[in-house]
Design an enzyme around this catalytic site. Sequence first.
Site, short mmCIF file in Angstrom:
data_model
loop_
_atom_site.label_atom_id
_atom_site.label_comp_id
_atom_site.label_asym_id
_atom_site.label_seq_id
_atom_site.Cartn_x
_atom_site.Cartn_y
_atom_site.Cartn_z
N SER A 44 0.84 -1.21 0.00
CA SER A 44 0.00 0.00 0.00
C SER A 44 0.86 1.25 0.00
O SER A 44 1.99 1.26 0.54
CB SER A 44 -0.86 -0.03 1.27
OG SER A 44 -1.44 1.23 1.48
N TYR A 73 -1.57 0.28 10.25
CA TYR A 73 -1.86 -0.48 9.04
C TYR A 73 -0.68 -0.41 8.05
O TYR A 73 -0.19 -1.42 7.56
CB TYR A 73 -3.15 0.05 8.39
CG TYR A 73 -3.34 -0.38 6.96
CD1 TYR A 73 -3.69 -1.69 6.64
CD2 TYR A 73 -3.17 0.53 5.90
CE1 TYR A 73 -3.85 -2.08 5.32
CE2 TYR A 73 -3.34 0.16 4.59
CZ TYR A 73 -3.68 -1.15 4.31
OH TYR A 73 -3.84 -1.54 3.00
N LYS A 80 2.20 -3.39 6.57
CA LYS A 80 2.61 -3.67 5.18
C LYS A 80 4.12 -3.54 5.04
O LYS A 80 4.77 -4.30 4.32
CB LYS A 80 1.89 -2.70 4.22
CG LYS A 80 0.37 -2.85 4.21
CD LYS A 80 -0.07 -4.14 3.56
CE LYS A 80 -1.57 -4.27 3.47
NZ LYS A 80 -2.04 -5.54 2.89
#
Length: 329
Positions: free
Chosen positions: A118, A142, A146
Amino acid sequence: MRILITGGAGYIGSHVVHDLLERNYEILVCDNFSTGNKKNIVKHEHYKLIEGDFRDPDILNAIIDFKPKVVFHFAASKAAGESMINPIKYSNNNIRGTLFLLEKMIENEIQYFIFSSSAAVYGEPEYLPIDENHPRNPTNYYGFTKKVIEDNLEWLSKLTDLKYASLRYFNAAGYDIKGRVLGLENQPQNLLPIVMETLIGERQEMEIFGNDYPTPDGTCIRDYIHVNDLSNAHLLAMDYIIKNHANIVVNLGSEKGISVMEMIQTAEELTKKKLNYRIGQRRAGDAAKLLASSKKAKELLKWNPLYSDVKTILLTMWSVYQKNYHILS
Ligand SMILES: NC(=O)c1ccc[n+]([C@@H]2O[C@H](COP(=O)([O-])OP(=O)(O)OC[C@H]3O[C@@H](n4cnc5c(N)ncnc54)[C@H](O)[C@@H]3O)[C@@H](O)[C@H]2O)c1
């Protein structure tokens, strides 16, 4: 060739499933439907589904027993805001779960891994457009999950036969131009599904998080990439890592910036509906402008986004929302 797709009943995974089936591969989807949609289950002789959580040891063994040559790993929790409130959910699903899967792949000599990374790995932009060499300093947990997986992939591919593509998506948007995907996102947190839900009457109104950013109309500017363009990049990335037996880390964005207000105005024009919105406070951690450089994907993969203009994005979404709400256009 056999391909495992975790999260293949979700928004992006379901689009990739159709494109892989068109190439005649044998597909196994594993999805626990935590956010996936049963409407995205496909009836096709080359499509199998295991309903369950890929972290469950029995499920993990079953999907590895399928003996895929390539694993596309979409399954993850993806709400940046939620990751700051409930980090354990994200460490468990996105970090530990993915590491379990990678360990099993390596033990079973499954070599090729396509990872849904992302733009959230970059954090606050230090320059624009953001290329792959931009420092990775995620501003939410988040994005950190990643980054942790990207770092592990780099190490594991040096130490084992694993080869991977890490695809850093910007804002995925739109729906299948061929109309093959009908499942809507459940409880979406991102702008466009919320715009659609408001236009269709599912929501009374929506909130714009700040209109005092240093942008021409004061609202945040983002880079939206149509999901069919994203899907196409996945197939090209798979071909690339198999053919070259090499890794690839690329941004996938349209390189065009669209503000929240521009998106809303265009949605109103195209649907001929008035969108009920109010201006709220800025959200912590939102950058004024995010924009991708996708030069590397274009050069190495010969990728060429075809559908990422605002109109195609909005009209393909509106069509699927209308079908789901039984509104004839
Ligand atoms: N949508 C975006 O704009 C965007 C941007 C950057 C990265 N990503 C990443 O792309 C991937 C796919 O995103 P999406 O938008 O399709 O999200 P999504 O929520 O629609 O899809 C995720 C799918 O994985 C399933 N899933 C989640 N955890 C699982 C588990 N433990 N076991 C089995 N199934 C599980 C869900 O039910 C869902 O079908 C995610 O990894 C996400 O972080 C998405």
